[in-house]
Design a protein around this motif. Structure first.
Motif, PDB file in Angstrom:
ATOM      1  N   GLY A  63      -1.562  -2.199  -0.374  1.00 17.05           N
ATOM      2  CA  GLY A  63      -1.468  -3.303   0.583  1.00 17.05           C
ATOM      3  C   GLY A  63      -0.644  -4.478   0.115  1.00 17.05           C
ATOM      4  O   GLY A  63      -0.311  -5.352   0.916  1.00 17.05           O
ATOM      5  N   ALA A  64      -0.296  -4.492  -1.189  1.00 17.14           N
ATOM      6  CA  ALA A  64       0.414  -5.671  -1.702  1.00 17.14           C
ATOM      7  C   ALA A  64       1.762  -5.869  -1.003  1.00 17.14           C
ATOM      8  O   ALA A  64       2.076  -6.978  -0.546  1.00 17.14           O
ATOM      9  N   VAL A  65       2.524  -4.797  -0.891  1.00 19.48           N
ATOM     10  CA  VAL A  65       3.865  -4.945  -0.308  1.00 19.48           C
ATOM     11  C   VAL A  65       3.756  -5.322   1.172  1.00 19.48           C
ATOM     12  O   VAL A  65       4.426  -6.259   1.648  1.00 19.48           O
ATOM     13  N   ASN A 146      -4.089  -1.468  -8.748  1.00 23.90           N
ATOM     14  CA  ASN A 146      -2.868  -1.198  -7.972  1.00 23.90           C
ATOM     15  C   ASN A 146      -1.742  -0.973  -8.974  1.00 23.90           C
ATOM     16  O   ASN A 146      -1.874  -1.284 -10.166  1.00 23.90           O
ATOM     17  N   ASP A 149       3.779  -3.258  -9.015  1.00 24.88           N
ATOM     18  CA  ASP A 149       5.040  -3.053  -8.294  1.00 24.88           C
ATOM     19  C   ASP A 149       6.082  -4.119  -8.597  1.00 24.88           C
ATOM     20  O   ASP A 149       7.262  -3.917  -8.353  1.00 24.88           O
ATOM     21  N   ASP A 160       3.445   5.737  -4.928  1.00 24.38           N
ATOM     22  CA  ASP A 160       2.359   5.860  -3.951  1.00 24.38           C
ATOM     23  C   ASP A 160       1.036   5.837  -4.709  1.00 24.38           C
ATOM     24  O   ASP A 160       0.936   6.327  -5.825  1.00 24.38           O
ATOM     25  N   ASN A 161       0.040   5.262  -4.057  1.00 26.19           N
ATOM     26  CA  ASN A 161      -1.234   5.071  -4.739  1.00 26.19           C
ATOM     27  C   ASN A 161      -2.122   6.315  -4.729  1.00 26.19           C
ATOM     28  O   ASN A 161      -3.152   6.325  -5.378  1.00 26.19           O
ATOM     29  N   SER A 223       2.885   4.346   1.964  1.00 24.31           N
ATOM     30  CA  SER A 223       3.927   5.160   1.310  1.00 24.31           C
ATOM     31  C   SER A 223       3.542   6.627   1.292  1.00 24.31           C
ATOM     32  O   SER A 223       4.378   7.493   1.230  1.00 24.31           O
TER      33      SER A 223
END
Ligand code: GLU
Length: 378
Positions: A63-65, A146, A149, A160-161, A223
Motif C-alpha cells: 500500500g505504500a506506493v 513491507n 521500496d 511484489d509482496n 503488483s
C-alpha cells in the motif's frame, strides 16, 4: 461483528505462527486512493481474535506506493522509478501510522520492518532479520513488514509482496501464510474473463498444470496477480508452510475464513522443522566444526540444545548463522547445526556458563550455541 469462539479451519487452528499478507487493493480504496480505515479496523479486530487464541501474527502490508501517489498527487501518470520510490517514502508513513493507530486503540503494539532483498537472501543478514522478528513476537509486538521500496533498485527487489511474504514465512518458520486478496482462491481460468471455470480448493502439489492456471489477474493497484501467488506458494510450501488464498474485501473476511469460508489452500510439503533440517543438511560444511564433551553429547542425544559450557574446541573461521559439524570428543560426527556465534566469539566462551557470556563478550546473542531447532543429529 461476527462472533466466534473457536477456530474451525484446521490449518489455522493448529498453527502457532501466521503471516498475513494484505494487498494494496484492500488497504487502499481504489476510488479515492486513501487508506480504507474501516477495513483496517475490521481486519485488526479479526487479528485480535487470533491473538486471543495465542497465535503469533506477522503482517506483510502493501500500500505504500498507492498511498504515496495520492499524497504526492501522482495518481494519474505512469511513474519513473525515482517517483515510485518517492511515493513509497511518503506512503509508507501513512501506512505505518494507520496500523499503529488501529492496534494502539486495542493495547497492542506493532513495529515497522522494511526489508530489502539483501536482508532476506544473504544468510547472515537473514539471521539478523529473523532475530529481530522473533524478538518482536516474543515481546508481543506485531511486525508490520513491507519491502523497502525507497532504496531498492529495480534489479534486486521482490517487487511484489506475495513473494516477500513467502520469504518471511520461510524465515520465521511460519505454519500458515494467508494471502488476503481481491480474489477468493485459485481458478482453472481467470474468473473475471470467463464463467466456465473450476475452483481449486486444495492443492497438494504445485504441478505445471496448476502453474498454467495462474493467469495474470492484475487488479488496478496491486503488483501481484495469481502468478506471483503461485510463486509465493512454491517458496512457502517447500519450507513447510501452508498457503491460503482468500478474499479479503468483505467485513470480517479473516474471521469468515477461520470459520471455514471459501479459500484455496496449498498444502505444505513438510513440517517447518523437517524442511529446515533438510536445508541444514544440504548446507553442511565439513571444514567447520566444534568438538563437544561427553555431557553435552548426552544432552544433544536426548533432544537438548548445545550450550557453550559443553564445547571443548572449535575450528577457525565460521560466521554466525553458518552450518557447522558437531563432533564428539573421540572425533565421531554427531550431527550439524546453525551456530549462533562466530568462531572468535566461540573461542571466548568455550566451556563457559551461559550466564557468563555477557561478561565475556560484552553482549549475549542467545543462551544456546546451537539451538535444538537449528540442529540435525545423526
Ligand atoms: N511494496 C509495495 C507497496 O507497499 C507493494 C507491492 C505489492 O503490491 O505487492 O506499495
Amino acid at each position: 461483528m461476527v462472533s466466534i469462539k473457536s477456530i474451525n479451519l484446521e490449518s489455522i487452528n493448529k498453527a502457532n505462527r501466521i503471516v498475513i499478507k494484505v494487498g494494496s487493493s484492500l488497504i487502499v480504496n481504489p476510488n479515492t486512493g486513501y487508506i480504507n480505515n474501516s477495513w483496517v479496523e475490521n481486519l485488526a479486530q479479526d487479528i485480535l481474535f487470533l491473538l486471543s487464541k495465542n497465535k503469533e501474527i506477522l503482517i506483510v502490508s502493501s500500500g505504500a506506493v498507492a498511498l504515496g501517489k495520492t499524497e504526492l498527487n501522482l495518481q494519474n501518470k505512469s511513474l519513473k522509478l525515482s517517483e515510485k520510490q518517492a511515493a513509497a517514502a511518503a506512503g509508507q508513513i501513512v501506512l505505518a501510522k494507520s496500523w499503529k493507530n488501529v492496534f494502539e486503540k486495542n493495547q497492542v503494539k506493532c513495529g515497522q520492518i522494511l526489508v530489502s532483498h539483501n536482508d532476506l537472501e544473504t544468510r547472515r543478514n537473514a539471521m539478523n532479520t529473523k532475530t529481530t522478528l522473533d524478538t518482536l513476537l516474543k515481546l508481543k509486538v506485531i511486525p508490520i513488514i513491507n519491502e523497502n521500496d525507497t532504496v531498492a533498485t529495480l534489479e534486486i527487489r521482490y517487487g511484489d509482496n506475495d513473494q516477500l511474504a513467502a520469504r518471511i514465512s520461510q524465515l520465521v518458520e511460519a505454519d500458515v501464510l494467508i494471502l488476503l486478496s481481491d480474489i477468493d482462491g485459485l481458478y482453472s481460468e481467470d474468473p473475471k474473463s470467463t464463467k466456465k471455470v473450476e475452483f481449486i480448493a486444495e492443492i497438494d502439489n504445485i504441478s505445471k498444470n496448476i502453474e498454467d492456471m495462474a493467469k495474470n489477474t492484475k487488479s488496478n493497484i496491486a503488483s501481484g496477480g495469481m502468478i506471483t501467488k503461485i510463486k509465493a506458494a512454491k517458496i512457502a510450501t517447500a519450507a513447510g508452510c501452508n498457503v491460503i488464498i482468500a478474499h479479503g474485501q468483505d467485513k470480517n473476511s479473516l474471521l469468515k475464513l477461520i470459520m471455514g469460508g471459501k479459500h484455496s489452500i496449498f498444502k505444505a510439503n513438510l513440517t517447518p522443522l523437517s524442511a529446515k533440517k533438510k536445508w541444514i543438511l544440504s548446507k553442511r560444511n565439513k571444514l567447520k566444526f566444534i568438538i563437544i564433551d561427553k555431557g553435552a553429547e548426552k544432552a544433544l542425544l536426548s533432544g537438548k540444545s548445545l550450550l557453550a559450557a559443553g564445547i571443548k574446541a572449535s575450528s577457525r573461521s565460521f560466521n554466525r548463522g553458518e552450518i557447522i559439524d558437531i563432533l564428539s570428543i573421540n572425533d565421531k560426527l554427531l550431527g550439524c547445526g546453525i551456530i549462533a556465534y562466530d568462531s572468535k566469539e566461540i573461542k571466548m566462551i568455550t566451556g563457559k556458563q551461559s550466564k557468563d557470556i555477557k561478561k565475556l563478550l560484552g553482549y549475549k546473542l542467545r543462551d544456546e550455541a546451537i539451538h535444538r531447532n537449528d540442529m540435525v543429529i545423526n
